[in-house]
Design a protein around this motif. Structure first.
Motif, PDB file in Angstrom:
ATOM      1  N   ILE A 119       0.854  -1.183   0.000  1.00  0.00           N
ATOM      2  CA  ILE A 119       0.000   0.000   0.000  1.00  0.00           C
ATOM      3  C   ILE A 119       0.890   1.233   0.000  1.00  0.00           C
ATOM      4  N   ARG A 120       0.616   2.135  -0.930  1.00  0.00           N
ATOM      5  CA  ARG A 120       1.369   3.396  -0.993  1.00  0.00           C
ATOM      6  C   ARG A 120       0.716   4.382  -0.038  1.00  0.00           C
ATOM      7  N   LEU A 121       1.477   4.914   0.894  1.00  0.00           N
ATOM      8  CA  LEU A 121       0.971   5.861   1.887  1.00  0.00           C
ATOM      9  C   LEU A 121       1.014   7.265   1.282  1.00  0.00           C
ATOM     10  N   LEU A 122      -0.145   7.751   0.880  1.00  0.00           N
ATOM     11  CA  LEU A 122      -0.247   8.959   0.064  1.00  0.00           C
ATOM     12  C   LEU A 122      -0.343  10.262   0.847  1.00  0.00           C
ATOM     13  N   ALA A 123      -0.655  10.193   2.138  1.00  0.00           N
ATOM     14  CA  ALA A 123      -0.880  11.425   2.901  1.00  0.00           C
ATOM     15  C   ALA A 123      -0.583  11.160   4.384  1.00  0.00           C
ATOM     16  N   PRO A 124      -0.285  12.222   5.123  1.00  0.00           N
ATOM     17  CA  PRO A 124      -0.082  12.048   6.567  1.00  0.00           C
ATOM     18  C   PRO A 124      -1.420  11.900   7.281  1.00  0.00           C
ATOM     19  N   GLY A 125      -1.371  11.384   8.493  1.00  0.00           N
ATOM     20  CA  GLY A 125      -2.577  11.291   9.302  1.00  0.00           C
ATOM     21  C   GLY A 125      -2.899   9.867   9.703  1.00  0.00           C
ATOM     22  N   GLN A 126      -4.136   9.687  10.153  1.00  0.00           N
ATOM     23  CA  GLN A 126      -4.610   8.388  10.626  1.00  0.00           C
ATOM     24  C   GLN A 126      -5.123   7.566   9.448  1.00  0.00           C
ATOM     25  N   TRP A 127      -4.616   6.368   9.288  1.00  0.00           N
ATOM     26  CA  TRP A 127      -4.980   5.462   8.207  1.00  0.00           C
ATOM     27  C   TRP A 127      -5.717   4.248   8.752  1.00  0.00           C
ATOM     28  N   ILE A 128      -6.504   3.609   7.873  1.00  0.00           N
ATOM     29  CA  ILE A 128      -7.124   2.323   8.194  1.00  0.00           C
ATOM     30  C   ILE A 128      -7.016   1.432   6.957  1.00  0.00           C
ATOM     31  N   ILE A 129      -6.713   0.154   7.194  1.00  0.00           N
ATOM     32  CA  ILE A 129      -6.677  -0.858   6.136  1.00  0.00           C
ATOM     33  C   ILE A 129      -7.748  -1.889   6.466  1.00  0.00           C
ATOM     34  N   LEU A 130      -8.523  -2.264   5.444  1.00  0.00           N
ATOM     35  CA  LEU A 130      -9.608  -3.242   5.619  1.00  0.00           C
ATOM     36  C   LEU A 130      -9.456  -4.370   4.605  1.00  0.00           C
ATOM     37  N   THR A 131      -9.799  -5.567   5.034  1.00  0.00           N
ATOM     38  CA  THR A 131      -9.821  -6.706   4.120  1.00  0.00           C
ATOM     39  C   THR A 131     -10.960  -7.637   4.504  1.00  0.00           C
ATOM     40  N   THR A 132     -11.374  -8.447   3.546  1.00  0.00           N
ATOM     41  CA  THR A 132     -12.469  -9.386   3.763  1.00  0.00           C
ATOM     42  C   THR A 132     -12.112 -10.729   3.144  1.00  0.00           C
ATOM     43  N   VAL A 133     -12.426 -11.792   3.861  1.00  0.00           N
ATOM     44  CA  VAL A 133     -12.256 -13.149   3.349  1.00  0.00           C
ATOM     45  C   VAL A 133     -13.638 -13.787   3.322  1.00  0.00           C
ATOM     46  N   ARG A 134     -14.010 -14.329   2.179  1.00  0.00           N
ATOM     47  CA  ARG A 134     -15.314 -14.988   2.029  1.00  0.00           C
ATOM     48  C   ARG A 134     -15.086 -16.488   1.868  1.00  0.00           C
ATOM     49  N   LYS A 135     -15.887 -17.251   2.600  1.00  0.00           N
ATOM     50  CA  LYS A 135     -15.776 -18.712   2.583  1.00  0.00           C
ATOM     51  C   LYS A 135     -17.158 -19.328   2.441  1.00  0.00           C
ATOM     52  N   PRO A 136     -17.239 -20.546   1.901  1.00  0.00           N
ATOM     53  CA  PRO A 136     -18.536 -21.226   1.876  1.00  0.00           C
ATOM     54  C   PRO A 136     -18.978 -21.536   3.303  1.00  0.00           C
ATOM     55  N   PRO A 137     -20.279 -21.634   3.521  1.00  0.00           N
ATOM     56  CA  PRO A 137     -20.747 -21.926   4.879  1.00  0.00           C
ATOM     57  C   PRO A 137     -20.333 -23.332   5.327  1.00  0.00           C
ATOM     58  N   THR A 138     -20.144 -23.476   6.612  1.00  0.00           N
ATOM     59  CA  THR A 138     -19.884 -24.793   7.177  1.00  0.00           C
ATOM     60  C   THR A 138     -21.162 -25.627   7.070  1.00  0.00           C
ATOM     61  N   ASP A 139     -21.033 -26.933   7.195  1.00  0.00           N
ATOM     62  CA  ASP A 139     -22.195 -27.828   7.052  1.00  0.00           C
ATOM     63  C   ASP A 139     -23.348 -27.425   7.960  1.00  0.00           C
ATOM     64  N   ASP A 140     -23.040 -27.034   9.195  1.00  0.00           N
ATOM     65  CA  ASP A 140     -24.111 -26.678  10.136  1.00  0.00           C
ATOM     66  C   ASP A 140     -24.799 -25.358   9.806  1.00  0.00           C
ATOM     67  N   LEU A 141     -24.204 -24.552   8.897  1.00  0.00           N
ATOM     68  CA  LEU A 141     -24.806 -23.260   8.542  1.00  0.00           C
ATOM     69  C   LEU A 141     -25.307 -23.195   7.095  1.00  0.00           C
ATOM     70  N   LYS A 142     -25.165 -24.267   6.334  1.00  0.00           N
ATOM     71  CA  LYS A 142     -25.549 -24.250   4.916  1.00  0.00           C
ATOM     72  C   LYS A 142     -26.997 -23.842   4.681  1.00  0.00           C
ATOM     73  N   GLU A 143     -27.870 -24.200   5.592  1.00  0.00           N
ATOM     74  CA  GLU A 143     -29.292 -23.868   5.440  1.00  0.00           C
ATOM     75  C   GLU A 143     -29.608 -22.451   5.927  1.00  0.00           C
ATOM     76  N   LYS A 144     -28.643 -21.782   6.540  1.00  0.00           N
ATOM     77  CA  LYS A 144     -28.896 -20.462   7.131  1.00  0.00           C
ATOM     78  C   LYS A 144     -28.206 -19.315   6.399  1.00  0.00           C
ATOM     79  N   CYS A 145     -27.175 -19.623   5.591  1.00  0.00           N
ATOM     80  CA  CYS A 145     -26.484 -18.535   4.894  1.00  0.00           C
ATOM     81  C   CYS A 145     -25.857 -19.039   3.598  1.00  0.00           C
ATOM     82  N   LEU A 146     -25.548 -18.102   2.708  1.00  0.00           N
ATOM     83  CA  LEU A 146     -24.932 -18.440   1.427  1.00  0.00           C
ATOM     84  C   LEU A 146     -23.421 -18.461   1.509  1.00  0.00           C
ATOM     85  N   GLU A 147     -22.867 -17.619   2.373  1.00  0.00           N
ATOM     86  CA  GLU A 147     -21.427 -17.572   2.560  1.00  0.00           C
ATOM     87  C   GLU A 147     -21.101 -17.033   3.941  1.00  0.00           C
TER      88      GLU A 147
END
Length: 92
Positions: free
Chosen positions: A52-80
């Motif tokens: 990540i190129r740090l473009l400006a001074p100050g307070q920064w935040i980095i966010l990321t997301t990992v998506r996985k298939p539902p576990t067997d016990d949650l397959k009927e309750k969610c898509l991911e």
């Protein structure tokens, strides 16, 4: 060591202790936007690493997301299952 404007920050995204290839990485700093816009966006490489190129001074935040298939016990309750992580830090 402290990061300064213009520096590159290398991060690695892990899930259950293993690198996550091609995970979205979004970074921004206070004052960049009033909306959910990011100053810097990319994906991790095959080893879960992103730079990540740090473009400006100050307070920064980095966010990321990992998506996985539902576990067997949650397959009927969610898509991911979605796991999110963030880190914040200051840039001089």
């Amino acid at each position: 060591h402290l990061k300064k404007v213009g520096d590159w920050l290398e991060i690695q995204v892990l899930y259950e202790g293993k690198p996550v290839p091609y995970a979205p990485v979004n970074a921004t700093y206070v004052g960049f936007s009033e909306k959910e816009d990011y100053a810097f966006s990319n994906k991790t490489n095959g080893n879960g690493i992103s730079k990540i190129r740090l473009l400006a001074p100050g307070q920064w935040i980095i966010l990321t997301t990992v998506r996985k298939p539902p576990t067997d016990d949650l397959k009927e309750k969610c898509l991911e299952m979605k796991y999110s992580a963030s880190v914040s830090f200051g840039v001089e």
